[in-house]
Design a protein around this motif. Sequence first.
Motif, PDB file in Angstrom:
ATOM      1  N   ARG A 197       0.994  -1.295  -0.016  1.00 15.51           N
ATOM      2  CA  ARG A 197      -0.043  -0.030   0.002  1.00 15.51           C
ATOM      3  C   ARG A 197       0.850   1.191   0.068  1.00 15.51           C
ATOM      4  O   ARG A 197       1.808   1.161   0.837  1.00 15.51           O
ATOM      5  CB  ARG A 197      -0.962  -0.006   1.397  1.00 15.51           C
ATOM      6  N   ASP A 198       0.506   2.158  -0.796  1.00 17.09           N
ATOM      7  CA  ASP A 198       1.109   3.541  -0.934  1.00 17.09           C
ATOM      8  C   ASP A 198       0.040   4.498  -0.666  1.00 17.09           C
ATOM      9  O   ASP A 198      -1.086   4.186  -0.926  1.00 17.09           O
ATOM     10  CB  ASP A 198       2.322   3.555  -1.685  1.00 17.09           C
ATOM     11  N   ALA A 199       0.638   5.804  -0.840  1.00 14.77           N
ATOM     12  CA  ALA A 199      -0.847   6.833  -1.153  1.00 14.77           C
ATOM     13  C   ALA A 199      -1.440   6.588  -2.301  1.00 14.77           C
ATOM     14  O   ALA A 199      -2.789   7.286  -2.162  1.00 14.77           O
ATOM     15  CB  ALA A 199       0.201   8.195  -1.107  1.00 14.77           C
ATOM     16  N   SER A 200      -1.189   5.981  -3.299  1.00 14.60           N
ATOM     17  CA  SER A 200      -2.087   5.969  -4.462  1.00 14.60           C
ATOM     18  C   SER A 200      -2.794   4.720  -4.557  1.00 14.60           C
ATOM     19  O   SER A 200      -3.977   4.563  -5.223  1.00 14.60           O
ATOM     20  CB  SER A 200      -1.358   5.808  -5.647  1.00 14.60           C
ATOM     21  N   GLY A 201      -2.884   3.767  -3.413  1.00 14.57           N
ATOM     22  CA  GLY A 201      -3.531   2.672  -3.460  1.00 14.57           C
ATOM     23  C   GLY A 201      -2.938   1.460  -3.106  1.00 14.57           C
ATOM     24  O   GLY A 201      -1.704   1.432  -2.461  1.00 14.57           O
ATOM     25  N   ARG A 225      -7.088   5.952  18.145  1.00 12.06           N
ATOM     26  CA  ARG A 225      -6.933   6.561  16.944  1.00 12.06           C
ATOM     27  C   ARG A 225      -6.201   7.601  16.798  1.00 12.06           C
ATOM     28  O   ARG A 225      -5.102   8.071  16.079  1.00 12.06           O
ATOM     29  CB  ARG A 225      -8.119   6.549  15.789  1.00 12.06           C
ATOM     30  N   LEU A 226      -6.626   8.676  17.614  1.00 10.61           N
ATOM     31  CA  LEU A 226      -5.951   9.839  17.869  1.00 10.61           C
ATOM     32  C   LEU A 226      -4.573   9.810  18.457  1.00 10.61           C
ATOM     33  O   LEU A 226      -3.472  10.543  18.163  1.00 10.61           O
ATOM     34  CB  LEU A 226      -6.824  10.912  18.587  1.00 10.61           C
ATOM     35  N   GLN A 227      -4.196   8.911  19.276  1.00  9.07           N
ATOM     36  CA  GLN A 227      -3.035   8.530  19.936  1.00  9.07           C
ATOM     37  C   GLN A 227      -1.858   8.392  18.970  1.00  9.07           C
ATOM     38  O   GLN A 227      -0.714   8.756  19.098  1.00  9.07           O
ATOM     39  CB  GLN A 227      -2.904   7.709  21.010  1.00  9.07           C
ATOM     40  N   TYR A 228      -2.589   7.367  17.946  1.00 11.56           N
ATOM     41  CA  TYR A 228      -1.342   6.874  17.036  1.00 11.56           C
ATOM     42  C   TYR A 228      -2.023   7.458  15.647  1.00 11.56           C
ATOM     43  O   TYR A 228      -2.430   6.554  14.585  1.00 11.56           O
ATOM     44  CB  TYR A 228      -1.445   5.476  16.814  1.00 11.56           C
ATOM     45  N   ARG A 229      -2.106   8.718  15.504  1.00 12.28           N
ATOM     46  CA  ARG A 229      -2.897   9.192  14.417  1.00 12.28           C
ATOM     47  C   ARG A 229      -1.776   8.941  13.157  1.00 12.28           C
ATOM     48  O   ARG A 229      -2.530   8.918  12.061  1.00 12.28           O
ATOM     49  CB  ARG A 229      -3.391  10.644  14.662  1.00 12.28           C
ATOM     50  N   TYR A 230      -0.651   9.067  13.454  1.00 13.84           N
ATOM     51  CA  TYR A 230       0.041   8.768  12.152  1.00 13.84           C
ATOM     52  C   TYR A 230      -0.271   7.352  11.472  1.00 13.84           C
ATOM     53  O   TYR A 230      -0.151   7.403  10.247  1.00 13.84           O
ATOM     54  CB  TYR A 230       1.512   9.112  12.347  1.00 13.84           C
ATOM     55  N   LEU A 231      -0.661   6.502  12.447  1.00 13.42           N
ATOM     56  CA  LEU A 231      -1.053   4.955  12.146  1.00 13.42           C
ATOM     57  C   LEU A 231      -2.543   5.156  11.377  1.00 13.42           C
ATOM     58  O   LEU A 231      -2.893   4.469  10.215  1.00 13.42           O
ATOM     59  CB  LEU A 231      -0.912   3.907  12.778  1.00 13.42           C
ATOM     60  N   ASP A 232      -3.355   5.682  12.012  1.00 10.63           N
ATOM     61  CA  ASP A 232      -4.711   5.994  11.639  1.00 10.63           C
ATOM     62  C   ASP A 232      -5.091   6.570  10.116  1.00 10.63           C
ATOM     63  O   ASP A 232      -5.618   6.089   9.409  1.00 10.63           O
ATOM     64  CB  ASP A 232      -5.496   6.813  12.768  1.00 10.63           C
ATOM     65  N   LEU A 233      -3.884   7.521   9.918  1.00 14.33           N
ATOM     66  CA  LEU A 233      -3.813   8.112   8.531  1.00 14.33           C
ATOM     67  C   LEU A 233      -3.630   7.416   7.427  1.00 14.33           C
ATOM     68  O   LEU A 233      -3.863   7.830   6.552  1.00 14.33           O
ATOM     69  CB  LEU A 233      -3.098   9.398   8.872  1.00 14.33           C
ATOM     70  N   ARG A 234      -2.786   6.389   7.843  1.00 14.10           N
ATOM     71  CA  ARG A 234      -2.581   5.332   6.568  1.00 14.10           C
ATOM     72  C   ARG A 234      -3.740   4.633   6.181  1.00 14.10           C
ATOM     73  O   ARG A 234      -3.543   3.962   5.199  1.00 14.10           O
ATOM     74  CB  ARG A 234      -1.605   4.180   7.332  1.00 14.10           C
ATOM     75  N   ARG A 235      -4.718   4.643   6.739  1.00 16.89           N
ATOM     76  CA  ARG A 235      -5.937   3.798   6.467  1.00 16.89           C
ATOM     77  C   ARG A 235      -6.445   4.335   5.182  1.00 16.89           C
ATOM     78  O   ARG A 235      -6.620   5.654   5.234  1.00 16.89           O
ATOM     79  CB  ARG A 235      -7.077   3.809   7.492  1.00 16.89           C
ATOM     80  N   PRO A 236      -6.999   3.879   4.147  1.00 15.54           N
ATOM     81  CA  PRO A 236      -7.469   4.359   2.788  1.00 15.54           C
ATOM     82  C   PRO A 236      -8.528   5.201   3.214  1.00 15.54           C
ATOM     83  O   PRO A 236      -8.435   6.243   2.524  1.00 15.54           O
ATOM     84  CB  PRO A 236      -7.867   3.102   2.129  1.00 15.54           C
TER      85      PRO A 236
END
Length: 596
Positions: free
Chosen positions: A43-47, A128-139
């Motif tokens: 997975r990357d930013a494009s899909g 989710r907010l504590q690990y927002r950098y991981l949460d933001l990886r979700r599509p």
Amino acid sequence: MAETMKTHGAGTLRAADAGSEVRLAGWVGRRRDHGGVVFVDLRDASGVVQVVLNPEDAPASEADLRGLRNEYCISVTGTVRLRPGDMANPDLPTGEVEVVGTSMTTLSAAEPLPFQIDDRVEVDEAKRLQYRYLDLRRPAMQDNVRARSQTIRAMRTVMDDLGFMEIETPTLIASTPEGARDMLVPSRLRKGTFYALPQSPQLFKQMLMIAGVERYYQVARCYRDEDMRADRQLEFTQLDFEGSFWGQEDVLATLEEIATRVTRDLRGVDLDRPFPRLTWHEAMERYGTDKPDIRFGMEIADLSPVFAETGFNAFAGVLASGGSIRGINAGGLGLSRSGLDGLSARAQELGAKGLVWIIAEEDGTFRSPVAKFLNDAELPGIASTLKAAPGDTLLIVADETRTALEVLGQIRLEIGQPDGHDELAYLFVVDFPVFERNEDGDFAPLHHPFTAPVDVRQMREDPGHAISKAYDLVLNGSELGSGSVRIHDPIVQAQVFETLGISDEEAERRFGWFLDALRFGTPPHAGFAIGVDRLVSILQNVPNIREVIPFPKTQSGGDPLTGSPSRVESKQLEELGIEVRAEVRAEWAADEAAGD
Ligand code: ASP
């Protein structure tokens, strides 16, 4: 632009790429081991694309291959090939292909995850907010962040095309009266004094008009120290704009242009123009709110005339004391007796004395706890005013007019509002009152005190009924933003302050600098501010604005990721000339003892 670490975005590969050599980089989404062959959803930013790593091709050391875990950051070189017909995955844009890896490198490892990076997995929001950098990886979150960027880009494009200049205004400013509590920042250089963070750039944009900038806009961060709700944060983003030699129609046409462009870019839908318009008074009368959701009917009707001669004491009393009787046809709700009683309880919770329900039966009769108090003309009168068909549930509130409208307006939303935001109903609400009464019964500006009244004389003589040149943009029952034609005459501005009970001295002390500016040839001007967070959240169909804010605060104003707001070193406070009061320090000590 050629990139050095990848030739393609993982999500961009299609059947036409079969046979191409590609270099990809991204994260290990899912990883499956099939008899030694490792399948990775890269997975990357494009899909996402499926990568096949077969130990026989020796793409990496055995240890590296076996050691791959979720969210490892890897780089893969390989060849795109068509998946065998029955292996294609129609749910994935890249589902017809896979990449056969010839070399795989682990760029960086990941610890075991606090939650799965998967849109289908429900995770507690605090986590989710504590690990927002991981949460933001979700599509889905990537999509929200992208939608936000597209929205702002579309806004900037429209504003630039229309000849507006983007101008930044300061965020450390003097407190201005926009109705909310200011966020304060202590000054070190002038101890004991404070800047306020802007509730909006209101007075700066007006001063830009005085400064001869005829078209201004800004994607502005605003701050209001208010209790938070689903659609409120302590800091939020507005598209703020203002124009000189402008009136209401210029602003509304610009708003239509912006909303149409953003909606087309995000939803691929072309909106019909002009947008519908309601006056504030019509909105209140028909929907019980100044931000009506017009995706469904169920409008409020005035039943007072039906009861002009009523013998039903409860209703007669309300009418005699100047209140009114309002109703909605809630349609075929089919509620049980306890469900109907639940609606009455809800109306009371919302502040009404009660709610009367009436069911229009199939045989033309009416069932209601109050039927026996109503005469032969009244029940059919209600039914005809509310256009009742057999099976319909009619809901009536008799109360002080504003209460009756607001309570029915809320109940209407609770029983009628469509789920989700697939349909988009933009609407302008115009002709707001200049003032409302605050809790103490004093006049307060409904918009802000720089809004022009339609008729200055009327404002002075009958402020309670004066109409302003303020307008709102509403989408699906949410207020997207407000604006107004401004006062450009310092005398009128002084009169508004006077009506608000602000003395000349106080006005001079608090905004003398602005009143001075108004005295130097101020052009007529008008403007607006659109809440970006709210707009994006509706267009993205998400339940709250935190989903479209990359790093939001929780409902209690905290950031679980960085731990803000936090205590600071005593030295920092000393430099600011600030001391934390003993009772607050005692609370800290108690928290610490409790291990908090
Ligand atoms: N400053 C106003 C607000 O933030 C908008 C405006 O009147 O332009 O609501």
